[in-house]
Design a protein around this motif. Structure first.
Motif, PDB file in Angstrom:
ATOM      1  N   ALA A  90      41.026  37.935  36.370  1.00 55.66           N
ATOM      2  CA  ALA A  90      41.328  39.326  36.525  1.00 55.66           C
ATOM      3  C   ALA A  90      39.870  39.743  36.355  1.00 55.66           C
ATOM      4  O   ALA A  90      39.469  40.876  36.998  1.00 55.66           O
ATOM      5  N   LEU A  93      37.811  39.469  39.718  1.00 53.79           N
ATOM      6  CA  LEU A  93      38.410  40.012  40.727  1.00 53.79           C
ATOM      7  C   LEU A  93      38.216  41.453  40.823  1.00 53.79           C
ATOM      8  O   LEU A  93      37.519  42.071  41.857  1.00 53.79           O
ATOM      9  N   THR A  94      38.195  41.936  39.680  1.00 53.61           N
ATOM     10  CA  THR A  94      37.823  43.358  39.492  1.00 53.61           C
ATOM     11  C   THR A  94      36.160  43.660  39.627  1.00 53.61           C
ATOM     12  O   THR A  94      35.933  44.710  40.360  1.00 53.61           O
ATOM     13  N   VAL A 102      44.457  44.287  37.699  1.00 49.81           N
ATOM     14  CA  VAL A 102      45.206  43.284  38.538  1.00 49.81           C
ATOM     15  C   VAL A 102      46.509  42.709  38.072  1.00 49.81           C
ATOM     16  O   VAL A 102      46.943  42.861  36.887  1.00 49.81           O
ATOM     17  N   ALA A 265      47.908  38.136  44.085  1.00 42.69           N
ATOM     18  CA  ALA A 265      47.424  39.126  43.169  1.00 42.69           C
ATOM     19  C   ALA A 265      47.704  40.621  43.966  1.00 42.69           C
ATOM     20  O   ALA A 265      47.462  40.685  45.267  1.00 42.69           O
ATOM     21  N   LEU A 267      45.955  44.202  43.545  1.00 38.06           N
ATOM     22  CA  LEU A 267      44.717  44.942  43.001  1.00 38.06           C
ATOM     23  C   LEU A 267      44.771  46.532  42.966  1.00 38.06           C
ATOM     24  O   LEU A 267      45.164  46.902  44.023  1.00 38.06           O
TER      25      LEU A 267
END
Ligand SMILES: *Cc1c(COP(=O)(O)O)cnc(C)c1O
Length: 409
Positions: A90, A93-94, A102, A265, A267
């Motif tokens: 997470a 990804l962020t 997420v 996921a 987001l």
């Protein structure tokens, strides 16, 4: 003999499996990189990538390592606890996207379900019960749950499953005027694939995405990009919307995220995420340590300029070669797509025969895909070796010759 030791064959499928698929006549048993072997030892080149899932090919050593290392540590703890691989993935990804938050799940459909529930919750909390309409596009694909299949724009997939959920409208893709006509204060979300995958590898136009973004802002509707297929480096950017410079409020991704291990996921931003407060949504398996450990490794490998630039270059190469292969037969009307999500659209005289060309490829020991009846789709490993790509193209050349001679016979 125990069941475990018993020989199984393709014929067993027709006896013990629900007949909702029509799998190939052979059974793959082993894969490495962009090659697959079946029960008989036949070797196939894989330019299908498990329908855009095996982003790093088969049994990538780093993914095998990540999965087996995690398998010795911790498999599952439930959402009563969080876990380290989920938090690491997470964080990454962020850091790599517009998003701050997420939500993990297990499939593309579930990520979209979460995105659509989020959009309805945001609208309900902020504007009241009447703002629930979702606008989607004709020919879009968003998954197979009862809700997502109705959000998808292919009626053949949603017919026969009882009353349809309310508040879903479909408009023509890449038609801004149609979107403008459909959207209103009652709209809570617009959901789009930046490149329509299943229905023919059709990219959005820049002015369309920009226009839809502006309309969503005007009507306080969330813009959801479904990047289940186009995400995770598939198009040569981490996410396809980066090609356009148009940012969604919510993004969903799945397929390549786990490189073959199930994970998806959703987001979004802090502002919207807060509406999914404790108790409003959940899943048993989403964000489990095994899936997230693999996902983290996939992201580490894919999200580098070297890999993403190579995807762009290989995509150009693949499209050029496909045009050249089709040229002598006037086979393709167009070869389109971005990066390594490629669609070769059959010319009028071959329309409806994408499946026959896919079958010819298989006879030439090559795996490709279709995207509807008129489009042959390619979604190979993002790190495919040049030699495998060239061998695949050589086999495709033979398949095309056989296909054309049969089609004319
Ligand atoms: C494959 C796909 C889905 C569905 O994903 P599942 O994992 O099969 O639920 C949703 N949206 C798009 C764009 C897809 O390509």
């Amino acid at each position: 003999m125990s069941i475990q030791e018993a020989q199984v064959s393709r014929a067993d499928f027709d006896q013990v499996m629900v007949p909702n698929y029509a799998p190939a006549g052979f059974i793959p048993v082993r894969g490495l990189g962009s090659r697959l072997w079946d029960q008989s030892g036949r070797e196939l080149i894989d330019l299908s990538g498990g329908i855009a899932v095996n982003g790093l090919g088969h049994c990538h050593p780093a993914l095998v390592e990540a999965l087996t290392t995690q398998a010795h540590k911790l498999w599952h703890v439930s959402n009563v606890f969080t876990n380290e691989p989920a938090l690491r993935l997470a964080r990454k990804l962020t850091a790599a996207t517009f998003a701050d938050r997420v939500f993990f799940s297990n499939s593309g459909a579930e990520a979209n379900e979460a995105a659509l529930k989020l959009a309805r919750k945001v609208a309900s909390d902020r504007f009241g019960a009447d703002k629930y309409e979702i606008i989607s596009t004709i020919n879009s694909f968003h998954g197979r749950t009862v809700f997502t299949v109705n959000v998808g724009g292919q009626p053949k997939y949603s017919e026969g499953f009882g009353p349809r959920p309310e508040g879903i409208t479909h408009v023509l893709y890449n038609d801004l005027a149609a979107m403008e006509k459909a959207i209103s204060e009652r709209t809570c979300a617009v959901i789009l694939e930046p490149i329509q995958g299943e229905s023919g590898v059709l990219p959005a136009e820049l002015a369309y995405l920009q226009g839809v973004r502006a309309l969503c802002d005007k009507y306080n509707a969330l813009l959801i990009f479904d990047e289940v297929q186009s995400g995770m480096g598939r198009t040569g950017k981490l996410f396809a919307h980066e090609h356009y410079g148009v940012t969604p409020d919510v993004l969903t991704t799945a397929k390549s995220l786990g490189g073959g291990f199930p994970i998806s996921a959703m987001l979004t931003t802090n502002d919207y995420a807060q509406h999914l407060a404790v108790g409003t949504h959940g899943t048993t398996f989403g964000g489990n340590p095994l899936a997230c450990a693999v996902g983290e490794t996939v992201l580490d490998i894919i999200n580098t300029p070297a890999v993403l630039d190579a995807v762009l270059a290989k995509g150009e190469y693949l499209r050029d070669k496909l045009r050249a292969i089709g040229e002598p037969y006037d086979l393709f009307e167009q070869v389109r797509g971005k990066g390594l999500l490629v669609g070769a659209v059959l010319n009028d005289k071959y329309k409806g025969k994408a499946g026959a060309l896919m079958a010819a490829a298989e006879r030439a020991d090559l795996l490709v895909l279709v995207a509807g009846p008129d489009v042959v789709r390619f979604a190979p490993s993002l790190v495919i070796e040049q030699a495998d790509l060239d061998e695949g193209l050589a086999r495709f050349t033979r398949a095309v010759a056989e296909f054309v001679s049969q089609a004319q016979a």
